[in-house]
Design a protein around this motif. Structure first.
Motif, PDB file in Angstrom:
ATOM      1  N   SER B 234       0.840  -1.207   0.000  1.00  0.00           N
ATOM      2  CA  SER B 234       0.000   0.000   0.000  1.00  0.00           C
ATOM      3  C   SER B 234       0.870   1.251   0.000  1.00  0.00           C
ATOM      4  O   SER B 234       0.615   2.214  -0.724  1.00  0.00           O
ATOM      5  CB  SER B 234      -0.906   0.020   1.237  1.00  0.00           C
ATOM      6  N   LYS B 235       1.902   1.220   0.843  1.00  0.00           N
ATOM      7  CA  LYS B 235       2.819   2.361   0.936  1.00  0.00           C
ATOM      8  C   LYS B 235       3.526   2.588  -0.400  1.00  0.00           C
ATOM      9  O   LYS B 235       3.668   3.721  -0.856  1.00  0.00           O
ATOM     10  CB  LYS B 235       3.854   2.031   2.014  1.00  0.00           C
ATOM     11  N   ILE B 237       2.538   1.640  -3.443  1.00  0.00           N
ATOM     12  CA  ILE B 237       1.564   2.124  -4.436  1.00  0.00           C
ATOM     13  C   ILE B 237       1.251   3.592  -4.183  1.00  0.00           C
ATOM     14  O   ILE B 237       1.232   4.408  -5.107  1.00  0.00           O
ATOM     15  CB  ILE B 237       0.269   1.277  -4.382  1.00  0.00           C
ATOM     16  N   ALA B 238       1.028   3.943  -2.904  1.00  0.00           N
ATOM     17  CA  ALA B 238       0.691   5.335  -2.574  1.00  0.00           C
ATOM     18  C   ALA B 238       1.800   6.276  -3.035  1.00  0.00           C
ATOM     19  O   ALA B 238       1.534   7.373  -3.517  1.00  0.00           O
ATOM     20  CB  ALA B 238       0.459   5.470  -1.069  1.00  0.00           C
TER      21      ALA B 238
END
Lengths: 462, 462
Positions: B234-235, B237-238
């Motif tokens: 997630s990190k 991708i963010a």
């Protein structure tokens, strides 16, 4: 209790076979498809308690799965031990990572379990550890040396939040009256380094749903122009930790108990090799909150982990789609003084507040529970410590666990008694993971140690 | 061509029935489970081309799914139109969001399609739009007014990257020789605002895998101490977008064509209502790169979207697990001058470089293709424009599309001819989404317009 070793030697094959039979029933409480199996397991527990010598065994109906209650009261003037355990298990997926099917138990030797370990979902958590208590009772009743009264309360919803137990306990305070609660649902450091768990983390478990456009869209025609709920969810999840891996939810740390340097020094004495830890997990580096050691990060500090995430196309090959929705299951492990319901509310408001206008966010709390710390100067802890000394030959180390047994805090509140956490599993036993197992040595050592707890607790209680 | 309206009136029920039969075959090229269906669809196309009047129809074997080639050469001295289309379709999931099963076509009226639309996977993309050309050919051969030569090349891997076509075309340059390539695999602005697509975005599609610990872990015992691959993914991708929604991959924008303010002003003249756009998608706000309008964001600007994400426990209820692995499918839409292979390499190195030491990252390129821009002063474009004027009564608007037909750039390179993108679908037809549909009015209007293209192209080519 001096006949326990012989009794185990004589009956150990039966003890193993009985546990294996119990492990064959897939009592997955999270998945309604297995509800009949959960109920069948409850029946097996009833039968086992009767055979072990309980005078009275009851199936107590609840709004969810039944709680099995059993008791053997030998003298109302003697102290009473309440044993708690659970007969439900975690889901078994991902199934393809199991070496053998999760509900067809096999015995295999491992490096840490040279005498063999039983591989099956629930082997350690908690069927194996719960069944040690049933077999310890069988020993004490059949040899006539049970030194006190005993009650059993075995539930079927521990892995989904113990909601029915939380409903049941306040309604049955008298029935459950006891002097100490005994649970084996934790682990110990190593087979030659026994430990007693003195702290548990609390838990808040939520599910989040991020909705972007009202339908899946073609990523070429809409890509770049509308919020992609997976990208947004990733961004929102990423923002829940800052660059030092502190959790960013406002108020999250307000009530966190800060241990003194002295207490942290004491903790740091527990044997631990970072190199072995990394090797066992095949990772090049650990990862966590700045300023804390690995053992602190997973015991005295609260955490936030995504337990599952899904959205969009996840099949073979490629699909150029912008999903309408993305989902995640997120859990927070909490430390004593953090209230799980308050933390759930803080999470919900924060998560909703960080969503851009271009998506809609829904936060659904699943379940939760408070953390717990037990004092080491109680007679319960002293009795347990002496029991381990008797059977392991060394004094057990008091240790905080990172796991949660949310119901323990409720027991203290409703039943006004302390819980002693005598766990015989190892962290490497892969509970909640594929290839969960429980060492046969550990299983039998548990059966051997438990009667000494009864002995010393009865003596110290006088 | 003056008999086309009557011919359609007389045969429209058969045209619809034939298309419905074609839509019943689930030719999903991404999923090997449907390979026989893909092959069956190829057979149906062969049969349809023969019946429409092709003199020669061939099933051309490739390393993947076959390419169907058909031709009707009436005079080697006349110009030749090469029609390209595809008979494969996107996967249909999520199945539960379809109002009717995706391969059991139904006709329903909608607000934008008062004469009814055929609902089925592939109705618009691309079986319906491809079949318009087959029926237009049938009209011209049966009425004896085909004004030039025609070749068909219909492939079965467009939705998975056209790899076999890229292999086939350079080997068959002579067979495929043509004066213009005609494709209906795009859309138009509205039924009363016809448009011709003059630009397509390129594509780079990759799959990423993030591995943390070597097995799923209990989130209580390990949570906070080891990298959780879902949190890390997630990190990562963010971090691929900055606070202005610019893509952060170094070098990503280096070759992006920057349109002049004049060109952007011209684009902005296309009719567009942000309010209707938001209402149609049920979103409170759009979302995208700072400094660009919605129509610019999804046409002249490159983008990065996660098309799918998965990891950990995604079943019913709660499981407190730290997954060993997390995955995502990520695609980037590219603009002319961005080379898809170079962008794939930039993505891969960047994504690997931002991973912390506590995880391992694998990036697997799926497929890709170059963007394309076609000039509006070519005789192909002029012929198409006149054809629309004839049947719609208005001049079509040239429009850049956000979608990709990666093979178009290859056609220009290998076959040295320009492609004309005459699309008759609407953006709201839900291609790649549940409830894909194609208006019956649009289907018949396409059949009516195509013969005029042949007429005007032949005239202008003299």
């Amino acid at each position: 209790m001096d006949t326990i070793k012989q009794y185990i030697e004589k009956n150990k094959n039966r003890f193993i076979t009985e546990l294996i039979d119990l492990l064959k029933i897939p009592s997955i409480s999270a998945d309604p498809a297995f509800s009949q199996d959960v109920l069948n397991t409850a029946d097996s527990i009833m039968k086992a308690l009767k055979e072990a010598g309980c005078d009275k065994v009851e199936l107590c109906e609840t709004p969810g799965y039944p709680i099995i209650y059993g008791e053997k009261i030998i003298d109302p003037n003697l102290p009473t031990v309440l044993v708690y355990g659970h007969y439900d298990v975690q889901p078994a997926d991902p199934l393809d990572l199991w070496d053998a099917p999760p509900f067809e138990p096999v015995i295999k030797k491992t490096e840490l379990h040279p005498d063999g370990a039983i591989f099956a979902r629930g082997a350690c958590d908690d069927k194996g550890q719960m069944y040690m208590h049933v077999k310890a009772l069988e020993y004490m009743t059949s040899e006539g040396n049970l030194p006190c009264n005993v009650k059993f309360m075995i539930e079927g919803e521990e892995e989904v939040g113990s909601e029915s137990l939380a409903w049941f306990v306040p309604k049955n305070v008298e029935k459950l009256a006891n002097d100490v609660i005994l649970i084996s649902d934790t682990g110990m450091i190593a087979n030659d380094i026994p430990s007693i768990t003195t702290g548990l983390r609390g838990l808040s478990y939520v599910e989040v749903e991020v909705t972007g456009p009202n339908r899946d869209l073609h990523s070429g025609l809409y890509g770049g122009a509308v919020a992609n709920p997976i990208n947004i969810l990733s961004k929102m999840i990423a923002s829940l930790h800052d660059e030092n891996n502190h959790i960013t939810i406002p108020g999250f740390y307000d009530k966190v108990e800060n241990l003194s340097q002295e207490e942290r020094n004491e903790m740091a004495k527990a044997p631990f090799s970072l190199e072995s830890y990394k090797n066992a997990l095949d990772i090049d580096d650990v990862y966590g909150e700045e300023g804390y050691t690995t053992n602190e990060r997973n015991s005295i500090r609260p955490t936030l982990d995504v337990n599952g995430i899904w959205g969009g196309y996840t099949g073979e090959g490629a699909k150029t789609v912008i999903a309408s929705k993305a989902y995640a299951k997120i859990s927070m492990r909490l430390v004593p003084n953090q209230d799980w319901e308050e933390i759930t509310t803080l999470f919900k408001s924060h998560f909703e507040s960080i969503a851009p206008d271009s998506v809609k966010v829904k936060v659904t709390p699943h379940h939760g529970g408070q953390g717990y710390v037990t004092p080491i100067d109680s007679i319960g802890y002293q009795a347990a410590s002496k029991a381990y000394q008797e059977t392991f030959g060394v004094t057990p180390i008091p240790q905080r666990s990172g796991g949660s047994i949310p119901i323990v805090a409720l027991f203290e509140k409703e039943l006004k008694s302390k819980t002693i956490l005598m766990g015989f599993g190892l962290n490497s036993d892969a509970i909640h993971s594929p290839n969960e197992h429980f060492g046969i040595w550990n299983y039998l050592k548990g059966i051997e140690t438990i009667p000494y707890f009864y002995k010393y607790f009865s003596e110290l209680h006088k």
